[in-house]
Write an enzyme that holds these catalytic residues in place. Sequence first.
Site, PDB file in Angstrom:
ATOM      1  N   ASP A 487       0.818  -1.206   0.000  1.00 26.19           N
ATOM      2  CA  ASP A 487       0.000   0.000   0.000  1.00 26.19           C
ATOM      3  C   ASP A 487       0.857   1.264   0.000  1.00 26.19           C
ATOM      4  O   ASP A 487       2.053   1.227   0.304  1.00 26.19           O
ATOM      5  CB  ASP A 487      -0.907  -0.025   1.240  1.00 26.19           C
ATOM      6  CG  ASP A 487      -2.256   0.628   0.979  1.00 26.19           C
ATOM      7  OD1 ASP A 487      -2.347   1.445   0.053  1.00 26.19           O
ATOM      8  OD2 ASP A 487      -3.212   0.319   1.707  1.00 26.19           O
ATOM      9  N   ASP A 557     -10.788   1.875  -3.651  1.00 23.83           N
ATOM     10  CA  ASP A 557     -11.369   1.564  -2.341  1.00 23.83           C
ATOM     11  C   ASP A 557     -12.890   1.544  -2.425  1.00 23.83           C
ATOM     12  O   ASP A 557     -13.559   1.176  -1.464  1.00 23.83           O
ATOM     13  CB  ASP A 557     -10.942   2.620  -1.308  1.00 23.83           C
ATOM     14  CG  ASP A 557      -9.569   2.315  -0.730  1.00 23.83           C
ATOM     15  OD1 ASP A 557      -9.051   1.213  -0.979  1.00 23.83           O
ATOM     16  OD2 ASP A 557      -9.017   3.175  -0.017  1.00 23.83           O
TER      17      ASP A 557
HETATM   18  C1  GLA Z   1      -5.853   1.865   2.068  1.00 20.20           C
HETATM   19  C2  GLA Z   1      -6.222   0.723   1.146  1.00 20.20           C
HETATM   20  C3  GLA Z   1      -7.258  -0.142   1.798  1.00 20.20           C
HETATM   21  C4  GLA Z   1      -6.730  -0.669   3.115  1.00 20.20           C
HETATM   22  C5  GLA Z   1      -6.270   0.475   3.999  1.00 20.20           C
HETATM   23  C6  GLA Z   1      -5.548  -0.007   5.230  1.00 20.20           C
HETATM   24  O1  GLA Z   1      -6.891   2.740   2.240  1.00 20.20           O
HETATM   25  O2  GLA Z   1      -6.663   1.218  -0.081  1.00 20.20           O
HETATM   26  O3  GLA Z   1      -7.632  -1.197   0.958  1.00 20.20           O
HETATM   27  O4  GLA Z   1      -5.667  -1.558   2.880  1.00 20.20           O
HETATM   28  O5  GLA Z   1      -5.402   1.352   3.310  1.00 20.20           O
HETATM   29  O6  GLA Z   1      -5.112   1.036   6.026  1.00 20.20           O
END
Ligand code: GLA
Length: 650
Positions: A487, A557
């Site tokens: 990430d 997301d």
């Molecule tokens: C980001 C990612 C999510 C998740 C969060 C965790 O927002 O896009 O899918 O992994 O971080 O903190």
Amino acid sequence: MIKQLGNLFVLETENSSYIFRVLDSGHLEHLYYGRKVTIQVEEDAEYLYPTRAFLPGNHAAYSEEYNTLSLESLCQEVSSLGKGDYSVPFVDVVCADGSRTCDFRFCGARIGSGSPDEDADGLPHSWAGDLGKTPQSLTVTLKDEEQKLSLEIAWYLYEECDVITRTAKIHNDSEGDVRLEALMSAQLDFPTRGTTDRGMILTTFTGGWAREMQRNDHHLTSGRYVSESLLGTSSSRANPFCMLRREASSEDYGEVYGFNLIYSGNHRESVEVNSGRIRFMTGIHPQGFEWQLKPGDDFSAPEAVFSFSGKGMNGLSHNMHDFIREHILRGPWAKKPRPVLLNSWEACFMDISEKRLTRFARAAKAAGIELLVMDDGWFGKRTDDTSSLGDWTPDSNKLPGGVTGLCKKINDIGLDFGIWVEPEMVNVDSDLYRAHPDWALEIPGHPHSEGRTQRVLDLTRPEVVDHLIEVMSELFGSADIKYVKWDMNRNFTDVFSSSLPPEEQGKVAHLYMIGLYRLMKTLTERFPQILFEGCASGGNRTDLGILCYFPQIWGSDNTDALCRAEIQNGYSYGYPLSVIGSHVSGVPNHQTLREAPLSSSYADASFDILGYECTLPDMSAADKKAIAKQVAFYKIWREVYFNGTFYRGR
Ligand code: GLA
């Protein structure tokens, strides 16, 4: 095939031709890019030569000798400033004497074969692919004899995909220091019939968090159109993929050009329509970029990708999809269909524990799911996002047996195990930051803007990259980890590296990328069995640079069925659906609160790489049964979803 016919260069893919010539003045005149045309001898191209009987109106004449040549209306391969061309330049340099005028003219050409050299510039590049389709290449050297600068432009032909890529490298042959303010990656000039051309559409893909890849069609009139990112990432604000197409084109018919960059940082795509010319330009965003070239130094721009299709936007997408599958993705996972996974994030957020995750794994196993992913919250003292990024040791309260113990338990249930990391970031509340406050991108002594209460690590520093290689290697080697979600949740602000002198701060954003690519390359080569999925708050870094190392990217997301259909449709123009991760999530949806049926969520997610992100153990018996049925159906058709040819309908 690449042909040099006297002063003419003809680049032919299966269905397209790209033609330019060297003028007597030494400039490279772009003549044609489009449907394949037959050129056997130099004279065959004469119909493409514009006549320059007189200098238009108040245009500047290039020189006394070439007094009918105006760079303002010449279609060029490489443009610069100061000699009568007033449009966006391909190269912008402040020379050793302080002047900004430069003029690159033909010096020599070499036809060869082989993809760009990965090790030469630290950037990711296209490659021959495991079918060994080595591209033919053409390298042209241009020189500015006055300022003693040289420029090497190279084209690579991926004929079967109708894709041409292009690289650029500038070299300071002078005795003094030169300041590079822009070196773009590709330029494409189209001649027009009048002062404006209403016959073309620029299609860009812009958006933001949870609304990536929204398609925009700009009907071009006079002026400048820009699609850009200054976030430090390629970003969800404007993906580097875009198209230029004839107004009459549609999904299935007409002429379409597509462009992308093999790069993950700040970028700018611009189209300028003015007297007699449409100019497309793509490359590193010049804003905030500055590179000192000492005598003997050089700088390489990222590789650009372009393609032409006479078969509408679907045709163009197929070219791009084939190219990415064959010449961008690499490693053992590139062509292998992916496991169906269950991710803990939307169900647990940071409230995870060994007990909870093994319960999820048992429910997943019963549904036929193959991999359990432990998302954020497993390390340091991470109960919320205010702490612990940088401290990659498991929280023993949540995971009494550590990552090793948990992985073993998940494997015993019959599932593979995957883990979430965010290596490029640090919380101020972390042991790493306390030990190395100078390892974050910050301006010492000045207040810092906040973003998810975390800072970006300074990957321009080799010792930071080395540290991350070591820590991540230890983690990835500590258990039978089969999947990593990588990430990156913070856009750049207060960009500054305390390891660089004031005059070199313009290098930071690009040097960060070079550091990131070394990190990704080392780890993916060291752990080839791991399937890596890129993520950046969803699709904030979905680009060809990342795909050179990680064969899939979490698209957004936003897991709402309706929004997702739009987002996935947007991606499909430039990227094969087989590189985008998509999950079926709980109802009501966390991002939109919409109550879409489970079947709608599945209908979207199955076209990408299918996963689940819901409280599976607590779902009703009917929902669990439905999910087991979906997974079974997906497994039968997975190969087709993964390797099939995707057509957008109407
Ligand atoms: C980001 C990612 C999510 C998740 C969060 C965790 O927002 O896009 O899918 O992994 O971080 O903190």
